[in-house]
Design an enzyme around this catalytic site. Structure first.
Site, PDB file in Angstrom:
ATOM      1  N   CYS A  12       0.850  -1.157   0.056  1.00  0.00           N
ATOM      2  CA  CYS A  12      -0.037  -0.141  -0.009  1.00  0.00           C
ATOM      3  C   CYS A  12       0.908   1.243  -0.120  1.00  0.00           C
ATOM      4  O   CYS A  12       2.044   1.416   0.044  1.00  0.00           O
ATOM      5  CB  CYS A  12      -0.972  -0.161   1.227  1.00  0.00           C
ATOM      6  SG  CYS A  12      -0.247   0.316   2.778  1.00  0.00           S
ATOM      7  N   CYS A  15       3.377   1.737   2.720  1.00  0.00           N
ATOM      8  CA  CYS A  15       4.826   0.860   2.324  1.00  0.00           C
ATOM      9  C   CYS A  15       5.475   1.981   1.698  1.00  0.00           C
ATOM     10  O   CYS A  15       7.072   2.046   1.913  1.00  0.00           O
ATOM     11  CB  CYS A  15       4.564  -0.199   1.742  1.00  0.00           C
ATOM     12  SG  CYS A  15       3.468  -1.583   2.534  1.00  0.00           S
ATOM     13  N   ASP A 446       8.508  26.654 -33.665  1.00  0.00           N
ATOM     14  CA  ASP A 446       9.488  27.204 -34.319  1.00  0.00           C
ATOM     15  C   ASP A 446       8.900  27.143 -35.838  1.00  0.00           C
ATOM     16  O   ASP A 446       8.014  26.203 -36.151  1.00  0.00           O
ATOM     17  CB  ASP A 446      10.713  26.065 -34.147  1.00  0.00           C
ATOM     18  CG  ASP A 446      11.841  26.170 -35.117  1.00  0.00           C
ATOM     19  OD1 ASP A 446      12.403  27.397 -35.465  1.00  0.00           O
ATOM     20  OD2 ASP A 446      12.268  25.327 -35.977  1.00  0.00           O
ATOM     21  N   ASP A 646      12.685  21.199 -33.622  1.00  0.00           N
ATOM     22  CA  ASP A 646      13.463  19.939 -34.340  1.00  0.00           C
ATOM     23  C   ASP A 646      14.537  20.058 -34.241  1.00  0.00           C
ATOM     24  O   ASP A 646      15.461  19.053 -34.531  1.00  0.00           O
ATOM     25  CB  ASP A 646      12.761  19.779 -35.456  1.00  0.00           C
ATOM     26  CG  ASP A 646      13.384  20.897 -36.550  1.00  0.00           C
ATOM     27  OD1 ASP A 646      13.277  22.054 -36.113  1.00  0.00           O
ATOM     28  OD2 ASP A 646      13.377  20.372 -37.650  1.00  0.00           O
ATOM     29  N   ASP A 650      17.248  24.578 -31.421  1.00  0.00           N
ATOM     30  CA  ASP A 650      15.910  24.781 -30.617  1.00  0.00           C
ATOM     31  C   ASP A 650      16.172  24.147 -29.161  1.00  0.00           C
ATOM     32  O   ASP A 650      15.575  24.387 -28.269  1.00  0.00           O
ATOM     33  CB  ASP A 650      14.797  23.818 -31.250  1.00  0.00           C
ATOM     34  CG  ASP A 650      14.416  24.598 -32.671  1.00  0.00           C
ATOM     35  OD1 ASP A 650      14.255  25.730 -32.530  1.00  0.00           O
ATOM     36  OD2 ASP A 650      14.113  23.775 -33.293  1.00  0.00           O
TER      37      ASP A 650
END
Length: 848
Positions: A12, A15, A446, A646, A650
């Protein structure tokens, strides 16, 4: 060092909270994240101050087990399979326990409730003289249930002894209290029989409480079984990814094809892939051509054409033709292995929203035990010493409390959400990124390579005087062929698509900042800007100059082509927006997200592209090193910013943004800097990612609400707070059933995320690409292509092109004048489509 560990013994959230607390106490540990769902732990620690043995000892001292699961960055898929096998084994054992428990609980329940309900019972269980037989039979029926469920006692009392009680401790205490009460009842019955006290015998015979102990254990086991089985479904996305990995590869060695286990493939090996076969590792095609289905990796349902020099990735399927490729990434370095690792790491990470639940879990069980003791004492005092009433209330409080629901509320939703993202080709690296994405109010895009194709395409061809389109394109492409300018490549590519032969060029000369010149068949030709033609004394028509200015205002780059005797015409090229860019911008705006475009282009080109796509804010002439600063400026205004890019330039902006999204066709640097990777380079996937994030966080909030409200309502009800008003006491058996169902409900609610489907602004759905392995043998999936067409001026042109394309057998086409394009569905070769449009009097400038 960052180390992944498997943790055993957790049942649980209490724990996981205890394990986290124990490991955090080890000197040198910087950060620790424990996941209850996957029974795993990730620890970030200083190797000079702490070692793995110290961490494992801390976990064991807390009452649990731990073992290294390999480095967190290179965890092998085999570890996942071992974990799945262990989970399946545990589920089978739990099923056995459940069958045994119910087999003995049913007669126990029938026997204990028979007198009260008027059910028929054998005579041996009737009468005061048979009270001991009646009671002892119930005890015998209870013993097998106690035996098969001894785990609750072993773990529960162990954690209790270590001062870190968990859910098992609550179950052990509750059922033990019922059992001890039943044993006291047995002694009271024996005393009454031995001393002739029939009243005492009758009183305790009807108040044994043994069936409550059996019912508590059985119902809790039922709940845990259903919960475990449901949890197994949350990791199906990872399992499906792992199943895609081929087991063998056909390698060329000494000119002979040899089938070897995929583990033995080395970088540089030449691998043969035949039709229908899977690509075993990542590599580059050296020989042959084929269509490769990459839908399992990218979510892109249309197969990609592959030839020499093209990259192929593990788990993609070769649909037609054979090819040979050279292995570049093997083992845990393949794209598929990295996908599995990223999804696993994300599903085992912890979202900030889980912090409240973690804090509550740390003190939850001790608080419940305290409430149960106070409840029992209050009832003893109020009822004048009624032990039965006090025990009922105390045990009910113990068994209705559910720390499991709190612990599962977040991780199950995170695992399902990240797995669903992987199905759409969206790799989410962490739960933090998934949570942060739902709150963004600004997205920075971009331009080049993200909103646009990233390479110029010929958009306009305007011949002058007697010059034909074919002649102008032939001269332009021939002149530009030796040039290295990106616009030159666009013109040459257009000529190749139209099958226009090129003429040899002599005395080629590049004129810096103005253009090029050369001789074709003894005549001098020029190509360049207006300044070049004015320098050469070539007259320019004012109307033609206006056309050139209009093209420039539209974000296109006009180029003038002339011979010594006069102007031949104008060609214009532009970096075209991607097919889904405008739709993506509209989708973001419909969600109330402001769209900002960043570009290094000049203001006029940027305004033309931005206006066409409908972005809210355009920032042009931004140097690559300044992109991160622009993102920071938006954040300084109090905005939550997501950046989509990409390229290498960037990467700083992706890292600066609250959430960075890299499109998959970009550079490795950008993908490493981003929090989320869009595998198929489709901007619409950024919209899908935001919608998935919102759906996941909404699901987590629902889970946490129900987990908290369940305990807030259930504990007072079990304690008898409402008894003065309602005169209702909660039986421990019903409390156990409620506790079991609470966890099942939380997991089931999280599994609803598997039904997630993104929505477009107009209400259309983004279809989930069907994995290739689900296609029936021999089934033909129609191809969809978009043709860019030049020369259409009016609806009559559209009708001519539409008729020409739809007359092709097996082809359905829709022609759009606004975008000068045609969307074609069917199984036709590109050459057939181009020929049909050409015969109708128009020009195909591109197919995608």
């Amino acid at each position: 060092m960052k180390q992944a560990c498997s943790v055993t013994g957790m049942t649980c959230s209490a724990c996981s909270a205890h394990v986290e607390k124990a490991v955090r106490g080890v000197p040198g540990v910087r950060e620790v994240s424990v996941n209850l769902l996957t029974n795993s732990m990730t620890v970030d620690f200083d190797e000079n101050a702490a070692g793995l043995p110290d961490i494992i000892r801390a976990v064991e001292k807390a009452g649990y087990g731990a073992a290294a699961a390999g480095n967190a960055k290179t965890r092998p898929a085999d570890a996942r399979r071992e974990a799945d096998d262990a989970a399946a084994k545990e589920l089978r054992h739990m099923k056995f326990r459940l069958i045994v428990s119910f087999a003995f609980l049913l007669p126990l329940f029938y026997l204990s409730m028979g007198h009260m309900m008027g059910w028929p019972l054998p005579g041996i269980f009737h009468g005061t003289e048979n009270a001991m037989i009646f009671a002892f039979t119930q005890l015998l029926l209870l013993l097998p249930i106690l035996y098969v469920n001894d785990k609750y006692y072993k773990v529960g009392f162990k954690t209790l002894a270590k001062g870190a009680p968990n859910m098992d401790a609550l179950i052990a205490l509750g059922s033990s209290a019922s059992l001890l009460y039943g044993l006291v009842a047995l002694y009271q019955i024996a005393w009454g029989l031995g001393h002739g006290d029939a009243a005492l015998v009758d009183k305790w015979s009807m108040d044994l409480y043994l069936e409550s102990a059996g019912m508590i254990l059985t119902l809790i086991t039922l709940g845990k079984f259903l919960e475990t089985r449901s949890k197994g479904k949350t990791s199906q996305a990872i399992s499906r990814l792992m199943d895609l990995a081929p087991k063998t590869a056909t390698v060329l060695r000494d000119g002979t094809e040899t089938e070897v286990p995929v583990e033995e493939v080395a970088v540089g090996d030449k691998i043969v892939v035949k039709p229908g076969g899977r690509v075993p590792v990542d590599g580059v095609v050296e020989e042959g051509w084929s269509s490769v289905d990459e839908s399992a990796l990218t979510g892109e349902s249309i197969p990609a054409e592959k030839g020499p020099g093209d990259k192929v990735a593990a788990a993609s399927i070769n649909q037609s033709g054979s090819f040979v490729f050279s292995a570049t990434r093997v083992g845990e370095d393949t794209t598929l292995a990295q996908m599995i690792r990223l999804v696993e790491e994300a599903s085992s990470s912890k979202a900030p929203i889980a912090k409240l639940a973690d804090k509550v879990a740390g003190v939850f069980v001790p608080a419940v035990i305290g409430i149960a003791l106070v409840t029992a004492l209050v009832w003893l005092l109020v009822t004048g010493g009624d032990v039965t009433r006090a025990l009922t209330a105390g045990v009910a409080v113990l068994v209705i409390s559910c720390p499991c629901a709190l612990g599962l509320a977040t991780p199950v939703a995170i695992m399902v959400g990240t797995g669903k993202g992987a199905e759409y080709g969206i790799l989410i690296k962490s739960a933090e990124a998934l949570e942060a994405l739902h709150a963004i109010d600004t997205v920075v895009l971009d331009k080049t390579g993200t909103l646009t194709e990233g390479k110029p395409r010929l958009t306009d061809l305007l011949p002058v005087g007697d010059t034909t389109r074919e002649e102008l394109l032939c001269v332009a492409a021939s002149l530009e062929k030796p040039s290295e300018h990106p616009l030159a490549a666009a013109i040459v590519s257009a000529a190749q698509e139209d099958n226009i032969p090129l003429a040899p060029v002599t005395d080629f000369l590049a004129l810096h900042g103005r253009g090029v010149q050369g001789h074709i068949q003894g005549e001098t030709f020029f190509a360049g800007n207006r300044a070049l033609l004015e320098e050469k004394g070539i007259p320019l028509d004012p109307a033609l100059l206006q056309q050139a200015d209009a093209l420039a205002a539209g974000g296109k780059t006009p180029l003038f082509f002339a011979r010594e005797t006069g102007l031949m015409g104008i060609l214009a090229a532009a970096d075209q927006p991607k097919a889904t860019s405008a739709q993506t911008v509209a989708a973001f705006r419909s969600m109330g997200i402001r769209v900002v475009m960043l570009t290094g282009d000049n203001a006029r080109t940027a305004q033309a592209v931005g206006k066409a796509l409908g972005v809210d804010e355009i920032r042009s002439e931004v140097l690559p090193q300044d992109k991160a600063q622009k993102v920071a400026e938006l954040q300084a205004q109090g905005r939550k910013v997501a950046m989509v890019g990409d390229g290498i330039n960037d990467a700083p902006a992706l890292a600066t943004a609250d959430v960075g999204l890299a499109i998959g066709a970009g550079t490795d640097v950008a993908m490493e800097s981003a929090d989320i990777v869009l595998m198929k380079s489709d901007l619409l996937d950024a919209v899908t990612a935001v919608q998935l994030s919102k759906a996941t966080i909404r699901n987590i909030k629902e889970n946490l609400f129900w987990a908290f409200i369940y305990n807030i309502i259930g504990i007072p009800l079990a304690a008898g707070v409402w008894f003065p008003l309602l005169h209702i006491m909660l039986n421990p058996m019903f409390a156990a059933a409620a506790m079991s169902m609470s966890s099942v409900c939380v997991v089931s609610n999280a599994l609803r995320l598997r039904l997630f489907k993104p929505r477009l602004p107009a209400g259309g759905e983004v279809p989930l690409p069907r994995p290739a392995e689900h296609q029936e043998k021999g089934e033909v999936i129609p191809m969809t292509k978009t043709l860019s067409i030049q020369g259409m001026m009016c609806p009559h042109c559209v009708a001519h092109v539409s008729k020409a394309l739809n007359d092709i057998p097996g082809v359905t086409a829709t022609v759009d004048l606004a975008s000068n394009s045609a969307t074609v569905t069917g199984e036709a070769e590109d050459a057939v489509l181009i020929q049909a449009v050409t015969d109708a009097g128009y020009t195909v400038t591109g197919i995608r």
